[in-house]
Write an enzyme that holds these catalytic residues in place. Structure first.
Site, PDB file in Angstrom:
ATOM      1  N   ASP A  65       3.442 -79.817 -11.896  1.00  0.00           N
ATOM      2  CA  ASP A  65       2.260 -78.991 -11.641  1.00  0.00           C
ATOM      3  C   ASP A  65       1.431 -79.546 -10.492  1.00  0.00           C
ATOM      4  O   ASP A  65       0.859 -78.792  -9.698  1.00  0.00           O
ATOM      5  CB  ASP A  65       1.388 -78.901 -12.901  1.00  0.00           C
ATOM      6  CG  ASP A  65       1.786 -77.729 -13.777  1.00  0.00           C
ATOM      7  OD1 ASP A  65       2.429 -76.801 -13.260  1.00  0.00           O
ATOM      8  OD2 ASP A  65       1.452 -77.748 -14.969  1.00  0.00           O
ATOM      9  N   GLU A  84      -1.602 -71.618 -13.261  1.00  0.00           N
ATOM     10  CA  GLU A  84      -0.989 -72.950 -13.188  1.00  0.00           C
ATOM     11  C   GLU A  84      -1.680 -73.914 -14.148  1.00  0.00           C
ATOM     12  O   GLU A  84      -1.035 -74.811 -14.709  1.00  0.00           O
ATOM     13  CB  GLU A  84      -1.042 -73.494 -11.761  1.00  0.00           C
ATOM     14  CG  GLU A  84      -0.200 -72.735 -10.737  1.00  0.00           C
ATOM     15  CD  GLU A  84       1.297 -72.879 -10.918  1.00  0.00           C
ATOM     16  OE1 GLU A  84       1.727 -73.600 -11.845  1.00  0.00           O
ATOM     17  OE2 GLU A  84       2.042 -72.260 -10.138  1.00  0.00           O
ATOM     18  N   HIS A 132      -0.150 -73.342 -17.453  1.00  0.00           N
ATOM     19  CA  HIS A 132       1.161 -74.000 -17.525  1.00  0.00           C
ATOM     20  C   HIS A 132       0.994 -75.482 -17.853  1.00  0.00           C
ATOM     21  O   HIS A 132       1.732 -76.038 -18.675  1.00  0.00           O
ATOM     22  CB  HIS A 132       1.903 -73.867 -16.199  1.00  0.00           C
ATOM     23  CG  HIS A 132       2.248 -72.462 -15.824  1.00  0.00           C
ATOM     24  ND1 HIS A 132       2.883 -72.147 -14.637  1.00  0.00           N
ATOM     25  CD2 HIS A 132       2.049 -71.283 -16.463  1.00  0.00           C
ATOM     26  CE1 HIS A 132       3.053 -70.836 -14.576  1.00  0.00           C
ATOM     27  NE2 HIS A 132       2.552 -70.294 -15.663  1.00  0.00           N
ATOM     28  N   TYR A 139       2.605 -77.304 -21.148  1.00  0.00           N
ATOM     29  CA  TYR A 139       3.582 -78.393 -21.120  1.00  0.00           C
ATOM     30  C   TYR A 139       3.096 -79.594 -21.917  1.00  0.00           C
ATOM     31  O   TYR A 139       3.887 -80.278 -22.578  1.00  0.00           O
ATOM     32  CB  TYR A 139       3.887 -78.792 -19.680  1.00  0.00           C
ATOM     33  CG  TYR A 139       4.720 -77.783 -18.937  1.00  0.00           C
ATOM     34  CD1 TYR A 139       5.789 -77.140 -19.556  1.00  0.00           C
ATOM     35  CD2 TYR A 139       4.446 -77.460 -17.608  1.00  0.00           C
ATOM     36  CE1 TYR A 139       6.557 -76.210 -18.880  1.00  0.00           C
ATOM     37  CE2 TYR A 139       5.209 -76.530 -16.917  1.00  0.00           C
ATOM     38  CZ  TYR A 139       6.261 -75.912 -17.556  1.00  0.00           C
ATOM     39  OH  TYR A 139       7.020 -74.994 -16.888  1.00  0.00           O
ATOM     40  N   GLU A 147       8.829 -73.819  -6.070  1.00  0.00           N
ATOM     41  CA  GLU A 147       8.636 -72.908  -7.197  1.00  0.00           C
ATOM     42  C   GLU A 147       9.887 -72.104  -7.536  1.00  0.00           C
ATOM     43  O   GLU A 147      10.056 -71.679  -8.678  1.00  0.00           O
ATOM     44  CB  GLU A 147       7.476 -71.964  -6.888  1.00  0.00           C
ATOM     45  CG  GLU A 147       6.162 -72.695  -6.703  1.00  0.00           C
ATOM     46  CD  GLU A 147       5.017 -71.758  -6.377  1.00  0.00           C
ATOM     47  OE1 GLU A 147       4.015 -71.805  -7.111  1.00  0.00           O
ATOM     48  OE2 GLU A 147       5.127 -70.987  -5.407  1.00  0.00           O
ATOM     49  N   GLU A 167       6.443 -68.029 -12.360  1.00  0.00           N
ATOM     50  CA  GLU A 167       6.938 -68.721 -11.173  1.00  0.00           C
ATOM     51  C   GLU A 167       7.764 -67.792 -10.283  1.00  0.00           C
ATOM     52  O   GLU A 167       7.810 -67.973  -9.058  1.00  0.00           O
ATOM     53  CB  GLU A 167       7.758 -69.954 -11.571  1.00  0.00           C
ATOM     54  CG  GLU A 167       6.963 -71.037 -12.281  1.00  0.00           C
ATOM     55  CD  GLU A 167       5.793 -71.583 -11.463  1.00  0.00           C
ATOM     56  OE1 GLU A 167       5.758 -71.374 -10.233  1.00  0.00           O
ATOM     57  OE2 GLU A 167       4.905 -72.218 -12.059  1.00  0.00           O
ATOM     58  N   HIS A 170       5.202 -66.105  -8.278  1.00  0.00           N
ATOM     59  CA  HIS A 170       4.655 -67.024  -7.275  1.00  0.00           C
ATOM     60  C   HIS A 170       5.619 -67.204  -6.104  1.00  0.00           C
ATOM     61  O   HIS A 170       5.197 -67.231  -4.940  1.00  0.00           O
ATOM     62  CB  HIS A 170       4.358 -68.382  -7.916  1.00  0.00           C
ATOM     63  CG  HIS A 170       3.392 -68.311  -9.049  1.00  0.00           C
ATOM     64  ND1 HIS A 170       3.213 -69.344  -9.939  1.00  0.00           N
ATOM     65  CD2 HIS A 170       2.543 -67.324  -9.442  1.00  0.00           C
ATOM     66  CE1 HIS A 170       2.301 -68.993 -10.834  1.00  0.00           C
ATOM     67  NE2 HIS A 170       1.891 -67.775 -10.554  1.00  0.00           N
TER      68      HIS A 170
END
Length: 313
Positions: free
Chosen positions: A68, A98, A101, A105, A163, A197, A200
């Site tokens: 990240d 993000e 994300h 995680y 990405e 992603e 992105h």
């Protein structure tokens, strides 16, 4: 332009980039938050993994959590380069998701470590020294350290690779867990993140194609060189900690998918493809790694993935 002259559109929103506006709207339509998924439901599934398999997924999520930063550093550098509000607004949405994300995680990592935060810390500090992760970071650092010699189009090639390639084998390996009916919530979050992603990477392709006028594009040879290096690194990363007994994942199928994905991004930026790998078999488990298969999270969200809402009014 004199001091008394100005563009009125600087003081209100004006649509200038229909492609980026569409991707911004798609991002907004598919917003989600980590607290909408109940990761504790997956804790029982850790017992279904062998020691090798558990270590493999710990390693995968160690990289994803660390990666990240690689994305966000680049976003911070790129968002200031464009005056168009559509591009700025798109990046605002990407930066927001993000952070989701990142928190996701962290939560998933703790599942694999049975909520032992100290054990996770020890593992991560060692894992980030592993050659398979260091090679990714060192490769990115080498490109970034070219400094002023790195053109803006090359920076966008870098974003496409970060990405669009450097996460692919991880996403695919996680998606294989669904075939064994384990880690259902982790797989759900993986679907959402892999979809994000893809959006992105598509945005980086759109900017590269349409909004870098006046900036000379790198040669096909240079682009192919970067893509080949990224694909090699990604395929090597997959096998670095792969379980000795391939009970859960199909390594050959994932590596072929990485190469197929590289071809797809090359085609999107109008560059000849490199590899001969076909589209994945319909049974390939990474179902949401394309915009064509995009669905709104809220259209198929169920209470199995939602947090409990307490009405305390």
């Amino acid at each position: 332009m004199s001091a008394t002259e100005f563009l009125a559109s600087e003081y209100y929103y004006t649509g200038e980039c229909p492609d980026m506006r569409e991707l911004r709207d798609l991002s907004i339509a598919n917003n989600w938050n980590e607290f909408e998924l109940c990761y504790a439901r997956d804790e029982k599934d850790v017992d279904c993994l062998t020691e090798d398999e558990c270590d493999f997924y710990k390693f995968v999520f160690c990289f994803l959590a660390a990666a990240d930063d690689l994305v966000n550093v680049n976003l911070d550098n790129l968002v200031t380069l464009f005056p168009q509000k559509d591009i700025q607004h798109y990046y605002a949405e990407q930066i927001r998701i993000e952070t989701v994300h990142s928190r996701t995680y962290s939560a998933v990592q703790l599942v694999f470590f049975r909520n032992d935060a100290i054990a996770r810390d020890r593992y991560v500090l060692e894992a980030v020294k592993d050659g398979a992760i260091r090679r990714k970071i060192d490769w990115l650092s080498r490109i970034q350290n070219e400094g002023d010699e790195l053109t803006l189009p090359e920076k966008y090639i870098l974003m496409i690779l970060i990405e669009g390639i450097f996460f692919v084998s991880s996403f695919a390996a996680i998606s294989y867990l669904r075939r064994h009916s384990i880690f259902q919530v982790t797989c759900q979050s993986n679907d959402l993140i892999s979809r994000d992603e893809t959006i992105h990477t598509t945005a980086s392709c759109c900017i590269y194609n349409n909004w870098l006028k006046g900036h000379p594009k790198p040669s096909v040879k240079r682009i192919h060189q970067l893509f080949k290096e990224a694909v090699e690194i990604e395929c090597d990363f997959l096998v670095a900690r792969a379980p000795k007994a391939a009970r859960l994942i199909d390594i050959d199928a994932i590596q072929s998918f990485v190469r197929f994905t590289a071809n797809r991004w090359l085609s999107m930026i109008g560059v000849p493809t490199i590899y001969d790998d076909p589209a994945p078999d319909p049974t390939f488990p990474l179902a949401l790694m394309s915009l064509e298969k995009n669905v709104n999270f809220f259209e198929h969200r169920s209470t199995a993935y939602s947090g409990n809402l307490v009405n305390d009014l």
